[in-house]
Design a protein around this motif. Structure first.
Motif, PDB file in Angstrom:
ATOM      1  N   ALA A  13       0.812  -1.215   0.000  1.00  0.00           N
ATOM      2  CA  ALA A  13       0.000   0.000   0.000  1.00  0.00           C
ATOM      3  C   ALA A  13       0.846   1.266   0.000  1.00  0.00           C
ATOM      4  CB  ALA A  13      -0.933   0.011   1.210  1.00  0.00           C
ATOM      5  N   GLY A  14       2.146   1.114   0.207  1.00  0.00           N
ATOM      6  CA  GLY A  14       3.029   2.264   0.046  1.00  0.00           C
ATOM      7  C   GLY A  14       3.415   2.386  -1.413  1.00  0.00           C
ATOM      8  N   GLN A  15       4.461   3.133  -1.687  1.00  0.00           N
ATOM      9  CA  GLN A  15       4.897   3.217  -3.076  1.00  0.00           C
ATOM     10  C   GLN A  15       6.333   3.701  -3.154  1.00  0.00           C
ATOM     11  OE1 GLN A  15       1.866   6.178  -4.426  1.00  0.00           O
ATOM     12  NE2 GLN A  15       3.637   7.349  -5.093  1.00  0.00           N
ATOM     13  N   MET A  21       0.949   8.559  -8.564  1.00  0.00           N
ATOM     14  CA  MET A  21       0.496   7.672  -7.500  1.00  0.00           C
ATOM     15  C   MET A  21       0.599   6.220  -7.932  1.00  0.00           C
ATOM     16  SD  MET A  21      -3.076   7.753  -5.333  1.00  0.00           S
ATOM     17  CE  MET A  21      -2.587   9.289  -4.532  1.00  0.00           C
ATOM     18  N   ARG A  25      -1.538   2.510  -3.301  1.00  0.00           N
ATOM     19  CA  ARG A  25      -2.056   3.681  -2.583  1.00  0.00           C
ATOM     20  C   ARG A  25      -3.419   4.096  -3.127  1.00  0.00           C
ATOM     21  NH1 ARG A  25       2.102   8.233  -1.213  1.00  0.00           N
ATOM     22  NH2 ARG A  25       2.501   6.647   0.384  1.00  0.00           N
ATOM     23  N   CYS A  40      -3.159  -0.910   5.656  1.00  0.00           N
ATOM     24  CA  CYS A  40      -2.182  -0.562   4.629  1.00  0.00           C
ATOM     25  C   CYS A  40      -0.840  -1.176   5.021  1.00  0.00           C
ATOM     26  CB  CYS A  40      -2.053   0.949   4.511  1.00  0.00           C
ATOM     27  SG  CYS A  40      -3.610   1.791   4.118  1.00  0.00           S
ATOM     28  N   ASP A  42       3.064  -2.403   4.180  1.00  0.00           N
ATOM     29  CA  ASP A  42       4.212  -2.145   3.318  1.00  0.00           C
ATOM     30  C   ASP A  42       5.482  -2.357   4.131  1.00  0.00           C
ATOM     31  OD1 ASP A  42       4.396  -0.694   0.409  1.00  0.00           O
ATOM     32  OD2 ASP A  42       6.190  -0.272   1.592  1.00  0.00           O
ATOM     33  N   SER A  47       5.769   5.067   4.461  1.00  0.00           N
ATOM     34  CA  SER A  47       4.961   5.144   3.247  1.00  0.00           C
ATOM     35  C   SER A  47       3.572   4.568   3.487  1.00  0.00           C
ATOM     36  CB  SER A  47       5.656   4.403   2.106  1.00  0.00           C
ATOM     37  OG  SER A  47       5.008   4.642   0.880  1.00  0.00           O
ATOM     38  N   ASP A  50       1.608   7.097   5.380  1.00  0.00           N
ATOM     39  CA  ASP A  50       1.174   8.172   4.493  1.00  0.00           C
ATOM     40  C   ASP A  50      -0.078   7.754   3.729  1.00  0.00           C
ATOM     41  OD1 ASP A  50       1.111  10.541   3.110  1.00  0.00           O
ATOM     42  OD2 ASP A  50       2.755  10.058   1.760  1.00  0.00           O
ATOM     43  N   THR A  51      -0.084   6.509   3.242  1.00  0.00           N
ATOM     44  CA  THR A  51      -1.262   5.999   2.538  1.00  0.00           C
ATOM     45  C   THR A  51      -2.464   5.957   3.471  1.00  0.00           C
ATOM     46  OG1 THR A  51       0.075   4.666   1.028  1.00  0.00           O
ATOM     47  CG2 THR A  51      -2.231   4.019   1.297  1.00  0.00           C
ATOM     48  N   GLN A  54      -3.926   9.346   3.969  1.00  0.00           N
ATOM     49  CA  GLN A  54      -4.676   9.812   2.809  1.00  0.00           C
ATOM     50  C   GLN A  54      -5.998   9.064   2.660  1.00  0.00           C
ATOM     51  OE1 GLN A  54      -2.504  10.526  -0.919  1.00  0.00           O
ATOM     52  NE2 GLN A  54      -0.585  10.270   0.203  1.00  0.00           N
TER      53      GLN A  54
END
Length: 263
Positions: A13-15, A21, A25, A40, A42, A47, A50-51, A54
């Motif tokens: 789910a991070g990147q 994008m 995410r 999420c 990862d 990261s 952060d997801t 959001q």
């Protein structure tokens, strides 16, 4: 609210760094928008956090390395601890050039094993630990991100091989678990404008991002434009929802018509 009261785990789910994008995410955000509680996952906790931020809607972050079975088991257990069930498992992890992938005559043992561990073995191990939970529930959805590279020409051996294997594993899981009310499907993204697909190539080729993007856009039949992470996320949302309740064992292209060209 197509996923209202559903619990989803998104692994990857991070990147990676980039201007756009990533699929994971975007999918976490879309699932949350449709009412899901999303874990999420990862290897990069920041990261993943952060997801989750959001996504909102009570999303949580969890750190796990897909190459370690115990950490895949822990991610499943965390969702159960938080919410009591696992309705959706979405495996969104993959690598090619970043793992040292190469042509068949140039691939090294280390690179092949690295890409295989991330792309395929991690998926198998995540499913291994999600299935008992879903079988107890007599319901569940398993999704993954394969690639159009699984069935079209692709120059690097490990990515193509592992993404093709994901199709076979999807069919096996769908067939063996249909009686438990569990569906399993995979998505075949084509040429996408994501950090993993574009920015990684920028770093490895020395070309500008505009050059890499233009080369990829030109290969897409539909509007001569790559897809975005939202195209993949919307496909995942459909397959995760009850609207796809009679669909299992399929590989859904999201590719702007690329695979139509090869029949």
């Amino acid at each position: 609210m197509r996923l209202e009261n559903k619990t989803a785990i998104i692994i990857g789910a991070g990147q990676s760094p980039g201007e756009t994008m990533g699929n994971g995410r975007a999918t976490a955000i879309r699932f949350a928008q449709e009412g899901a509680r999303v874990l999420c996952v990862d290897r990069d906790l920041a990261s993943a956090q952060d997801t989750a931020a959001q996504a909102g809607q009570g999303a949580a972050a969890f750190q796990a390395d897909v190459t370690r079975e115990a950490e895949m088991a822990a991610a499943i257990a965390e969702a159960v601890r938080l919410w009591g069930r696992v309705d959706i498992l979405h495996y969104n992890v993959g690598m090619s050039l970043a793992g040292g992938d190469a042509a068949p005559t140039e691939i090294t043992e280390e690179a092949f094993d690295r890409v295989t561990a991330v792309n395929l073995r991690g998926f198998v191990m995540a499913v291994k630990h999600a299935l008992p939970v879903m079988r107890r529930q007599e319901a569940g959805v398993i999704l993954s991100i394969s690639s159009a590279a699984a069935v079209e020409s692709y120059p690097y051996v490990a990515y193509k091989t592992t993404k093709a294997a994901m199709l076979a594993f999807t069919e096996q899981v769908a067939n063996q678990n249909a009686g438990h009310g569990i569906r399993c499907n995979t998505i075949l993204p084509g040429l996408m404008d994501t950090p993993m697909a574009v920015d990684t190539r920028v770093r490895h080729t020395g070309k500008t991002r505009a050059e890499v993007a233009a080369e990829r856009d030109a290969k897409v039949p539909l509007r001569r434009r790559m897809g975005t992470a939202w195209d993949v996320a919307n496909a995942a949302l459909f397959l995760a929802s009850d609207e796809a309740g009679y669909i299992t064992g399929v590989a859904l292209p999201v590719d702007g018509g690329r695979l139509v060209q090869i029949g």
